[in-house]
Design a protein around this motif. Structure first.
Motif, PDB file in Angstrom:
ATOM      1  N   ASP A 169       0.879  -1.073   0.094  1.00 53.78           N
ATOM      2  CA  ASP A 169       0.192   0.014  -0.121  1.00 53.78           C
ATOM      3  C   ASP A 169       0.894   1.102   0.121  1.00 53.78           C
ATOM      4  N   SER A 170       1.783   1.276   1.033  1.00 53.71           N
ATOM      5  CA  SER A 170       2.688   2.299   0.846  1.00 53.71           C
ATOM      6  C   SER A 170       3.622   2.738  -0.248  1.00 53.71           C
ATOM      7  N   VAL A 171       3.909   1.617  -0.974  1.00 47.02           N
ATOM      8  CA  VAL A 171       4.649   1.746  -2.227  1.00 47.02           C
ATOM      9  C   VAL A 171       4.064   2.253  -3.348  1.00 47.02           C
ATOM     10  N   ARG A 172       2.713   1.733  -3.313  1.00 48.78           N
ATOM     11  CA  ARG A 172       1.756   2.144  -4.451  1.00 48.78           C
ATOM     12  C   ARG A 172       1.504   3.473  -4.276  1.00 48.78           C
ATOM     13  N   ARG A 173       1.364   4.143  -3.205  1.00 53.43           N
ATOM     14  CA  ARG A 173       1.006   5.751  -2.675  1.00 53.43           C
ATOM     15  C   ARG A 173       1.967   6.468  -3.349  1.00 53.43           C
ATOM     16  N   LEU A 174       3.401   5.916  -2.820  1.00 52.07           N
ATOM     17  CA  LEU A 174       4.465   6.701  -3.415  1.00 52.07           C
ATOM     18  C   LEU A 174       4.801   6.633  -4.877  1.00 52.07           C
ATOM     19  N   ALA A 175       4.680   5.563  -5.559  1.00 50.55           N
ATOM     20  CA  ALA A 175       4.844   5.254  -6.871  1.00 50.55           C
ATOM     21  C   ALA A 175       3.656   6.339  -7.815  1.00 50.55           C
ATOM     22  N   ALA A 176       2.545   6.157  -7.208  1.00 56.24           N
ATOM     23  CA  ALA A 176       1.537   7.125  -7.879  1.00 56.24           C
ATOM     24  C   ALA A 176       1.876   8.680  -7.487  1.00 56.24           C
ATOM     25  N   GLY A 177       2.534   8.938  -6.461  1.00 57.22           N
ATOM     26  CA  GLY A 177       3.063  10.158  -6.281  1.00 57.22           C
ATOM     27  C   GLY A 177       4.007  10.757  -7.341  1.00 57.22           C
ATOM     28  N   LEU A 178       4.839   9.721  -7.670  1.00 61.16           N
ATOM     29  CA  LEU A 178       5.971  10.266  -8.788  1.00 61.16           C
ATOM     30  C   LEU A 178       5.383  10.119 -10.078  1.00 61.16           C
ATOM     31  N   GLY A 226       7.933  22.738   1.362  1.00 57.89           N
ATOM     32  CA  GLY A 226       6.540  22.568   0.540  1.00 57.89           C
ATOM     33  C   GLY A 226       6.541  23.099  -0.924  1.00 57.89           C
ATOM     34  N   ASP A 227       7.859  23.456  -1.393  1.00 57.74           N
ATOM     35  CA  ASP A 227       8.134  23.944  -2.761  1.00 57.74           C
ATOM     36  C   ASP A 227       9.058  23.057  -3.209  1.00 57.74           C
ATOM     37  N   TRP A 228      10.348  23.374  -3.256  1.00 55.05           N
ATOM     38  CA  TRP A 228      11.246  22.199  -4.012  1.00 55.05           C
ATOM     39  C   TRP A 228      11.648  21.174  -3.019  1.00 55.05           C
ATOM     40  N   VAL A 229      11.356  21.331  -1.914  1.00 55.76           N
ATOM     41  CA  VAL A 229      11.588  20.124  -0.953  1.00 55.76           C
ATOM     42  C   VAL A 229      10.267  19.740  -0.190  1.00 55.76           C
ATOM     43  N   ILE A 230       9.729  18.317  -0.495  1.00 50.56           N
ATOM     44  CA  ILE A 230       8.267  17.851   0.017  1.00 50.56           C
ATOM     45  C   ILE A 230       8.665  16.800   1.038  1.00 50.56           C
ATOM     46  N   THR A 231       7.814  16.470   1.845  1.00 43.55           N
ATOM     47  CA  THR A 231       8.101  15.286   2.504  1.00 43.55           C
ATOM     48  C   THR A 231       7.600  13.911   2.035  1.00 43.55           C
ATOM     49  N   MET A 232       7.849  12.820   2.306  1.00 41.58           N
ATOM     50  CA  MET A 232       7.740  11.543   1.914  1.00 41.58           C
ATOM     51  C   MET A 232       6.056  11.488   1.868  1.00 41.58           C
ATOM     52  N   GLY A 233       5.610  11.881   3.134  1.00 47.66           N
ATOM     53  CA  GLY A 233       4.041  11.957   3.428  1.00 47.66           C
ATOM     54  C   GLY A 233       3.249  12.822   2.451  1.00 47.66           C
ATOM     55  N   ALA A 234       3.964  13.848   1.966  1.00 45.46           N
ATOM     56  CA  ALA A 234       3.371  14.746   1.220  1.00 45.46           C
ATOM     57  C   ALA A 234       3.409  14.002  -0.394  1.00 45.46           C
ATOM     58  N   LEU A 235       4.162  13.296  -0.435  1.00 47.28           N
ATOM     59  CA  LEU A 235       4.348  12.609  -1.799  1.00 47.28           C
ATOM     60  C   LEU A 235       3.357  11.357  -1.846  1.00 47.28           C
ATOM     61  N   GLY A 236       3.056  10.669  -0.589  1.00 49.50           N
ATOM     62  CA  GLY A 236       1.917   9.988  -0.355  1.00 49.50           C
ATOM     63  C   GLY A 236       0.707  10.379  -0.886  1.00 49.50           C
ATOM     64  N   GLU A 237       0.512  11.666  -0.457  1.00 47.88           N
ATOM     65  CA  GLU A 237      -0.812  12.193  -0.609  1.00 47.88           C
ATOM     66  C   GLU A 237      -1.034  12.355  -1.811  1.00 47.88           C
ATOM     67  N   LEU A 238      -0.126  12.986  -2.622  1.00 42.17           N
ATOM     68  CA  LEU A 238      -0.258  13.256  -4.236  1.00 42.17           C
ATOM     69  C   LEU A 238      -0.718  12.061  -4.926  1.00 42.17           C
ATOM     70  N   GLY A 239       0.227  11.003  -4.255  1.00 47.70           N
ATOM     71  CA  GLY A 239      -0.225   9.561  -4.857  1.00 47.70           C
ATOM     72  C   GLY A 239      -1.844   9.172  -4.756  1.00 47.70           C
ATOM     73  N   ASP A 240      -2.387   9.451  -3.370  1.00 43.22           N
ATOM     74  CA  ASP A 240      -3.725   9.141  -2.993  1.00 43.22           C
ATOM     75  C   ASP A 240      -4.712   9.866  -4.384  1.00 43.22           C
ATOM     76  N   ALA A 241      -4.494  11.173  -4.240  1.00 44.62           N
ATOM     77  CA  ALA A 241      -5.130  11.952  -5.371  1.00 44.62           C
ATOM     78  C   ALA A 241      -5.172  11.294  -6.663  1.00 44.62           C
TER      79      ALA A 241
END
Length: 606
Positions: free
Chosen positions: A52-61, A154-169
């Motif tokens: 689940d966590s990998v899918r979210r991060l991959a989708a974020g990318l 929040g701009d050039w540098v985002i957190t891993m959690g924020a990447l996961g949220e992008l993936g959720d969307a």
């Protein structure tokens, strides 16, 4: 008779690392996949949770626009987040570029720039600072993803959690995105760029394909030495091919892995985790051997006598067993007693459940391997290099020869060239060096075999023995050939206080050596022998110089006259990764050490 492994797996391997991972998640969802330290406790996740966590991060990318084979860097020590990031890159069809956390800012910028990384994961502020210092040169680096929540802007540098949220969307809009992308990744698609830490010039990026990593894991699985009931302890640098191949093996076999990259915590962690196997560089075994031997010697008396007698008996039993002879009953009874009194305690230091260790990345001293074997600890030495995705040969728990690096993986071919060079062929061979066509051409033979640069020989049973680096052999001015690794290995087996022993003498009239001592081991000896001071003071102590001199004399007694060490000196520091004298996989950068000490070496011959 050598084992004949089934090679039918070659016809039905997973298509790529992404499908290999997703298949494992589907097959082993409820089983433990990873555990890792959180403060003083260990946290565990199942394969389903990791999926689940990998899918979210991959989708974020994917939401950031990552396209197939585009590079994503990871600048971090070994930790669970490193593996999450790498698997996410694989599942998004990108290619991971690995950066050791110890790599300096200039080389970090070079690696990320040469590989054209669009994104990079960083462990902490110290890794981010390296990028900020060279931001002007990294114009193509669009986004930095931080494992540390406290350093994001929040701009050039985002957190891993924020990447996961992008993936959720992204997954709300494209629920099957990851599975769709995974199915489209070709076996010959770029998976990883690992930059080899050469001793001279800029590092070279090794282009490793998906089929190479998949093959490595499936070839080890086919040997039947690991399954999903095993537990691995993983500390090796994931930026190194040895660490990466152990991840590929986990995906193929399905065992759980406990992860902690802190080298100073290895022994403590082994006692807590109680793994069934671990991969390590030879230096780890050398240090463990030295620590146990010196601790016992410091206790002296009856304990030391029992300890020495135990290993004498253990060695005799091993010699008889390996020669196919029966062990006499009195010796059997002695061995059983010493196993209870001594060997079981040695095994307990490593958690008490280890079926075997796997040694790689440099040559393992055969005498140290035999010492562990006498204690009931099997070290299976293997062989390979970054250019062939780490694994080419390995010993097997049911068939092994100490002093060799085992037999070829099923599906791997090994040959010895006319000049003695070991050459390799198989699905795991690199697709070349990134942006370095000339270097790629030099690394391959005209008929498509990888030149390893190692000298070796195959015995009648197909076991490979590495006898040295072709370029490391040197000739004295008297015309005698010297193989430094062989001499250095002998000294390390003799002296429990040594960290490194480096032999020189090319085109000179005799052989000399530079010595470094293990700071912990020599501090213990100094305390017991009334010598005080910091490391740089201890190495000048007449008592310590005399003690090391005695070991050099013992070494010389085992060498041919032209190989003997005539002059030597203890350096005022041990070699480290930070000093640039060791690679992150703990290999000595001989050329760097020689350059740093050229005046001292020259003084031996003046």
């Amino acid at each position: 008779m050598p084992i004949n492994f089934d090679t039918s797996f070659l016809d039905h391997m997973p298509q790529n690392v992404a499908t290999q991972f997703l298949d494992r998640v589907a097959a082993s969802g409820k089983r433990e996949a990873f555990r890792f330290p959180r403060g003083e406790a260990w946290e565990s996740v199942t394969w389903a949770q990791a999926g689940d966590s990998v899918r979210r991060l991959a989708a974020g990318l994917l939401s950031l626009g990552l396209e197939p084979e585009q590079r994503v860097g990871i600048a971090s020590s070994t930790r669970y987040e490193w593996i999450q990031a790498d698997l996410a890159v694989m599942c998004a069809a990108g290619a991971t570029t690995t950066v050791y956390p110890s790599t300096g800012a200039e080389d970090t910028a070079y690696i990320l720039g040469d590989s054209s990384c669009r994104f990079v994961f960083v462990e902490d502020g110290s890794q981010l600072e390296k990028l900020q210092a060279h931001r002007a040169e990294l114009a193509g680096l669009e986004k930095v993803i931080s494992f540390d929540d406290s350093i994001a802007d929040g701009d050039w540098v985002i957190t891993m959690g924020a990447l996961g949220e992008l993936g959720d969307a992204y997954l709300k809009e494209h629920p099957d995105a990851i599975e769709t992308v995974a199915k489209e990744i070709r076996p010959d698609q770029l998976s990883t760029l690992i930059y080899t830490s050469g001793t001279t010039g800029k590092p070279k990026g090794v282009r490793t394909l998906h089929k190479a990593w998949v093959f490595e894991g499936e070839a080890i699985k086919a040997q039947g030495i690991l399954d999903e009931t095993d537990l691995q302890f993983l500390w090796l640098p994931m930026a190194h091919s040895f660490g990466k191949v152990l991840l590929s093996t986990q995906l193929a076999c399905g065992f759980a892995t406990a992860i902690d990259g802190r080298v100073d915590k290895i022994v403590d962690n082994l006692g807590i985790v109680k793994p069934t196997f671990m991969g390590a560089a030879p230096r780890i075994f050398e240090k463990a051997h030295a620590r146990i031997v010196t601790m016992t010697a410091s206790e002296g008396g009856a304990k030391e006598k029992i300890f020495k007698k135990a290993f004498e008996v253990g060695t005799k039993v091993d010699e008889l067993t390996m020669a196919g002879k029966s062990v006499p009953l009195p010796l059997k009874l002695q061995h059983a007693l010493f196993d209870k009194l001594v060997f079981s305690k040695v095994r307990d230091r490593f958690g008490g459940r280890v079926k075997f260790f796997i040694s790689g990345s440099a040559a393992l001293n055969a005498e140290i391997a035999s010492w562990f074997h006498a204690a009931g600890i099997l070290i299976l030495e293997g062989y390979g290099m970054t250019e062939n995705a780490a694994g080419a040969t390995v010993n097997h728990p049911d068939q092994y020869k100490i002093g060799t690096v085992g037999m070829p993986f099923p599906g791997t071919e090994v040959r010895i060239a006319e000049d003695g060079e070991v050459q390799l062929k198989g699905p795991h061979i690199m697709a070349g060096y990134h942006n370095r066509d000339e270097a790629t051409a030099e690394a391959m033979t005209a008929d498509g075999w990888l030149r390893t640069g190692d000298k070796g020989e195959l015995d009648k049973d197909g076991y490979l023995r590495i006898t040295g680096r072709i370029k490391e052999l040197f000739k004295t001015s008297g015309g005698k050939y010297i193989a430094p690794p062989a001499i250095e290995a002998k000294f390390k087996a003799l002296c429990p206080f040594v960290s490194q022993f480096m032999v020189f003498g090319a085109e000179r009239n005799f052989v000399s050596a530079l010595v470094t001592l293990d700071p912990d081991a020599i501090a213990g000896w100094a305390k017991e022998n009334g010598v005080s001071g910091a490391y740089e003071e201890l190495v000048k102590s007449p008592k310590i110089v005399e003690m090391i001199g005695d070991y050099v004399e013992q070494l010389n007694g085992q060498l041919n006259r032209w190989e003997t060490i005539k002059k030597w000196e203890i350096l005022d520091h041990d070699l480290t990764i930070e000093s640039g004298e060791l690679t992150p996989s703990l290999k000595v950068k001989r050329a760097v050490v020689e350059a740093n000490n050229k005046d001292l070496i020259a003084s031996f011959y003046s």
